[in-house]
Design a protein around this motif. Sequence first.
Motif, PDB file in Angstrom:
ATOM      1  N   PHE A 388     -28.574   0.875 -28.226  1.00 52.91           N
ATOM      2  CA  PHE A 388     -27.456   0.981 -28.237  1.00 52.91           C
ATOM      3  C   PHE A 388     -26.799   2.511 -27.971  1.00 52.91           C
ATOM      4  CE2 PHE A 388     -23.247   0.724 -30.346  1.00 52.91           C
ATOM      5  CZ  PHE A 388     -22.593  -0.126 -29.387  1.00 52.91           C
ATOM      6  N   ASN A 389     -26.297   2.634 -26.702  1.00 51.47           N
ATOM      7  CA  ASN A 389     -25.966   3.818 -26.501  1.00 51.47           C
ATOM      8  C   ASN A 389     -24.387   4.356 -26.715  1.00 51.47           C
ATOM      9  OD1 ASN A 389     -28.561   4.507 -25.185  1.00 51.47           O
ATOM     10  ND2 ASN A 389     -27.875   3.291 -23.660  1.00 51.47           N
ATOM     11  N   TYR A 390     -23.637   3.533 -27.366  1.00 58.03           N
ATOM     12  CA  TYR A 390     -22.124   3.856 -27.655  1.00 58.03           C
ATOM     13  C   TYR A 390     -22.137   4.857 -28.907  1.00 58.03           C
ATOM     14  CZ  TYR A 390     -17.061   2.948 -27.200  1.00 58.03           C
ATOM     15  OH  TYR A 390     -15.957   3.212 -26.970  1.00 58.03           O
ATOM     16  N   ILE A 391     -20.882   5.188 -29.306  1.00 56.30           N
ATOM     17  CA  ILE A 391     -20.639   5.940 -30.523  1.00 56.30           C
ATOM     18  C   ILE A 391     -20.948   5.204 -31.668  1.00 56.30           C
ATOM     19  CG2 ILE A 391     -19.066   7.558 -29.421  1.00 56.30           C
ATOM     20  CD1 ILE A 391     -16.793   5.803 -30.353  1.00 56.30           C
ATOM     21  N   SER A 392     -21.284   5.979 -32.798  1.00 56.20           N
ATOM     22  CA  SER A 392     -21.616   5.295 -34.223  1.00 56.20           C
ATOM     23  C   SER A 392     -20.177   4.519 -34.566  1.00 56.20           C
ATOM     24  CB  SER A 392     -22.222   6.199 -35.088  1.00 56.20           C
ATOM     25  OG  SER A 392     -23.056   7.192 -34.413  1.00 56.20           O
ATOM     26  N   LEU A 393     -19.300   5.155 -34.481  1.00 52.03           N
ATOM     27  CA  LEU A 393     -17.982   4.510 -35.061  1.00 52.03           C
ATOM     28  C   LEU A 393     -17.547   3.363 -33.842  1.00 52.03           C
ATOM     29  CD1 LEU A 393     -16.117   7.458 -36.558  1.00 52.03           C
ATOM     30  CD2 LEU A 393     -16.757   5.546 -37.783  1.00 52.03           C
ATOM     31  N   ASN A 394     -17.922   2.308 -34.059  1.00 54.78           N
ATOM     32  CA  ASN A 394     -17.430   1.422 -33.107  1.00 54.78           C
ATOM     33  C   ASN A 394     -16.980  -0.002 -33.914  1.00 54.78           C
ATOM     34  OD1 ASN A 394     -19.965  -0.769 -33.270  1.00 54.78           O
ATOM     35  ND2 ASN A 394     -20.806   1.463 -32.641  1.00 54.78           N
ATOM     36  N   SER A 395     -16.212  -0.918 -33.370  1.00 57.69           N
ATOM     37  CA  SER A 395     -15.828  -2.274 -33.948  1.00 57.69           C
ATOM     38  C   SER A 395     -16.331  -3.185 -33.080  1.00 57.69           C
ATOM     39  CB  SER A 395     -14.525  -2.007 -34.143  1.00 57.69           C
ATOM     40  OG  SER A 395     -13.843  -1.758 -32.952  1.00 57.69           O
ATOM     41  N   LEU A 396     -17.708  -3.334 -32.278  1.00 52.56           N
ATOM     42  CA  LEU A 396     -17.992  -4.586 -31.716  1.00 52.56           C
ATOM     43  C   LEU A 396     -18.097  -5.757 -32.437  1.00 52.56           C
ATOM     44  CD1 LEU A 396     -20.906  -2.882 -29.546  1.00 52.56           C
ATOM     45  CD2 LEU A 396     -18.545  -3.743 -28.693  1.00 52.56           C
ATOM     46  N   ASN A 397     -17.370  -6.785 -31.946  1.00 53.02           N
ATOM     47  CA  ASN A 397     -17.108  -8.089 -32.860  1.00 53.02           C
ATOM     48  C   ASN A 397     -16.946  -9.231 -31.758  1.00 53.02           C
ATOM     49  OD1 ASN A 397     -14.382  -8.478 -32.634  1.00 53.02           O
ATOM     50  ND2 ASN A 397     -14.315  -6.746 -34.272  1.00 53.02           N
ATOM     51  N   GLU A 398     -17.069 -10.335 -32.175  1.00 52.22           N
ATOM     52  CA  GLU A 398     -16.700 -11.383 -31.208  1.00 52.22           C
ATOM     53  C   GLU A 398     -15.548 -12.168 -32.100  1.00 52.22           C
ATOM     54  OE1 GLU A 398     -19.839 -13.372 -29.778  1.00 52.22           O
ATOM     55  OE2 GLU A 398     -19.447 -13.100 -27.773  1.00 52.22           O
ATOM     56  N   GLU A 399     -14.770 -11.563 -32.491  1.00 53.02           N
ATOM     57  CA  GLU A 399     -13.627 -12.416 -33.275  1.00 53.02           C
ATOM     58  C   GLU A 399     -12.225 -12.454 -32.357  1.00 53.02           C
ATOM     59  OE1 GLU A 399     -12.931 -10.175 -36.773  1.00 53.02           O
ATOM     60  OE2 GLU A 399     -14.903 -10.370 -37.328  1.00 53.02           O
ATOM     61  N   ASN A 400     -12.573 -12.536 -31.165  1.00 61.13           N
ATOM     62  CA  ASN A 400     -11.355 -12.579 -30.173  1.00 61.13           C
ATOM     63  C   ASN A 400     -11.321 -13.881 -29.939  1.00 61.13           C
ATOM     64  OD1 ASN A 400     -11.369  -9.711 -30.023  1.00 61.13           O
ATOM     65  ND2 ASN A 400     -12.793  -9.796 -28.345  1.00 61.13           N
ATOM     66  N   GLU A 401     -10.861 -14.831 -30.740  1.00 65.26           N
ATOM     67  CA  GLU A 401     -10.600 -16.509 -30.426  1.00 65.26           C
ATOM     68  C   GLU A 401     -10.087 -16.897 -29.359  1.00 65.26           C
ATOM     69  OE1 GLU A 401      -9.505 -18.909 -33.583  1.00 65.26           O
ATOM     70  OE2 GLU A 401     -10.590 -18.025 -35.167  1.00 65.26           O
ATOM     71  N   ILE A 402      -8.861 -16.107 -28.812  1.00 65.40           N
ATOM     72  CA  ILE A 402      -8.397 -16.705 -27.686  1.00 65.40           C
ATOM     73  C   ILE A 402      -8.835 -16.559 -26.572  1.00 65.40           C
ATOM     74  CG2 ILE A 402      -5.975 -16.632 -26.274  1.00 65.40           C
ATOM     75  CD1 ILE A 402      -4.675 -16.210 -28.847  1.00 65.40           C
ATOM     76  N   MET A 403      -9.716 -15.038 -26.427  1.00 65.40           N
ATOM     77  CA  MET A 403     -10.350 -14.968 -25.174  1.00 65.40           C
ATOM     78  C   MET A 403     -11.676 -15.800 -25.014  1.00 65.40           C
ATOM     79  SD  MET A 403      -9.723 -10.741 -25.433  1.00 65.40           S
ATOM     80  CE  MET A 403     -10.960 -10.072 -24.441  1.00 65.40           C
TER      81      MET A 403
END
Length: 557
Positions: A388-403
Amino acid sequence: MLLFLMSLNFMVLDNIIMLEYNLLTINSDMIVMTILLDWMSLLFMSFVLFISSMVIFYSEEYMYGDLNINRFVMLVVMFVLSMMLLIISPNLVSILLGWDGLGLVSYCLVIYYQNVKSYNAGMLTALSNRVGDVALLMSIAWMLNYGSWNYIFYLDFMKNDISMMVTSYLVVLAAMTKSAQIPFSSWLPAAMAAPTPVSSLVHSSTLVTAGVYLLIRFNFAFSNNLMMLLLFISSMTMFMSGLGANFEFDLKKIIALSTLSQLGLMMSILALGDYKLAFFHLLIHALFKALLFMCAGNIIHNMGNCQDIRFMGSLVNQMPLTCTYMNICNLSLCGLPFFSGFYSKDLIVEFLSMEYLNMYIYIMFYVSIGLTVCYSFRLVYYTMSGNFNYISLNSLNEENEIMLKGMGGLIFMVIFSGSSLMWIMFPSFYFICLPLYLKLMTLFLIMLGMFIGYEFSKFSLSYSSKSLMTMNLSFFLSSMWNMPFISTFGINYNPLKLGNFYYKNIDQGWSEYMGSQNIYMNLVNSSKFLQILFSNNLKIYLLLMVLWFMFIMFTLF
């Protein structure tokens, strides 16, 4: 759903309905709006409406917090309505209304995020498409010879007439600009400046497929020379975009170049003479490409608008569902057996293998299929595996219900559409008789493409170790054979240079010195002289009187 069921009904019964609505009658002249409803237009409309409904639903969350969300939704609806008008028109004038509507609204959508990059992209998109609009206008002028613009009546039996031949060439030119074939390809990746839901809609079922749809309607009027020309251009486009996608690092641009490659495939199969097969691939491609863009949008949304695939990696751990959907679409795009893309792509390639054509076309097709798999697996490697090459402070999640719901609505269609559409659209089978090695050739190239894509991703040479020639070559291939430079600098540079020359040598040169500037100087000098006269008027008056007296005295003596 209603349109889809109507389409099935029309297909089984072989029905066509033409509605003529009299808008205006002046003396004996009638202005009539004609609507064509057959299985093709109804089926395509059902797909466009289904995809656009999912996209608008998806954009509710994707565009959350945008101040102009209502304007955005209205623009998307206008876009879909323009496409509807284009689909149901058997008349060149009403096609032009839908065609120009698409062009205009697409400009508004590309410049939606108002910055310099968007403005440049929007202008490039609009001006590239204007060429096609002019070609369509000219074809309307040429069809004046027939007494009606309902082209559907004249296509077949006026095929050898000079007017119809010119019209068909102009229509092909129009379709090439709208579907971004060489040399008009540069606007398609540039149009990625639009919001992702728009990209999803544009690249699946609306703007870029309008050209292919128009050619499907016009295909009965094409001469052999025109079809060979179209085949050559579309195969080049397919190869060029597949190659370019392997050097690209922008997630959306990779998918855009993939669309370009598929458009080349549709155009080339159309040029080989099978419009039904091209339409079949168009529909299936529309579904998985829309979903692919939605998945990309979800990833970009979660990564704080970062689109560079080099920053991604092992996303499958943080976003499993999105990555699953994306994988299914990618495999469908590659034509892996029993995914929906396989049914159209494999059939297209086997249909081509049965044709009696030259080696160039054959190699181009197979290499392009290999390249498709190559860039798809490169994309999978960069986004889903590795570190994973992105910044340490990230908020990756799958809580986008509508999407996720919007994407979930499409996934079932992506999986089942290939086989079901094939059973519906081709009641009589294609008889394919090929030797075993040709039958397995597609599968072999898919496997080879997977291997090359995986190997190609692993090594990323540093600039210091690259030779100048390698750098130039990779730059040439990644910039779509320098087409963006040709279509911007090639068009802008000479007029600007001429303008500079004109300004320096004429506006600021001799014409200025001898013309307006000279008159100005003369006027200034004479007015200064007169001013001297007027400001000292009494003294000068007396002086003139003395001079006058002296003059009289001299004349008397």
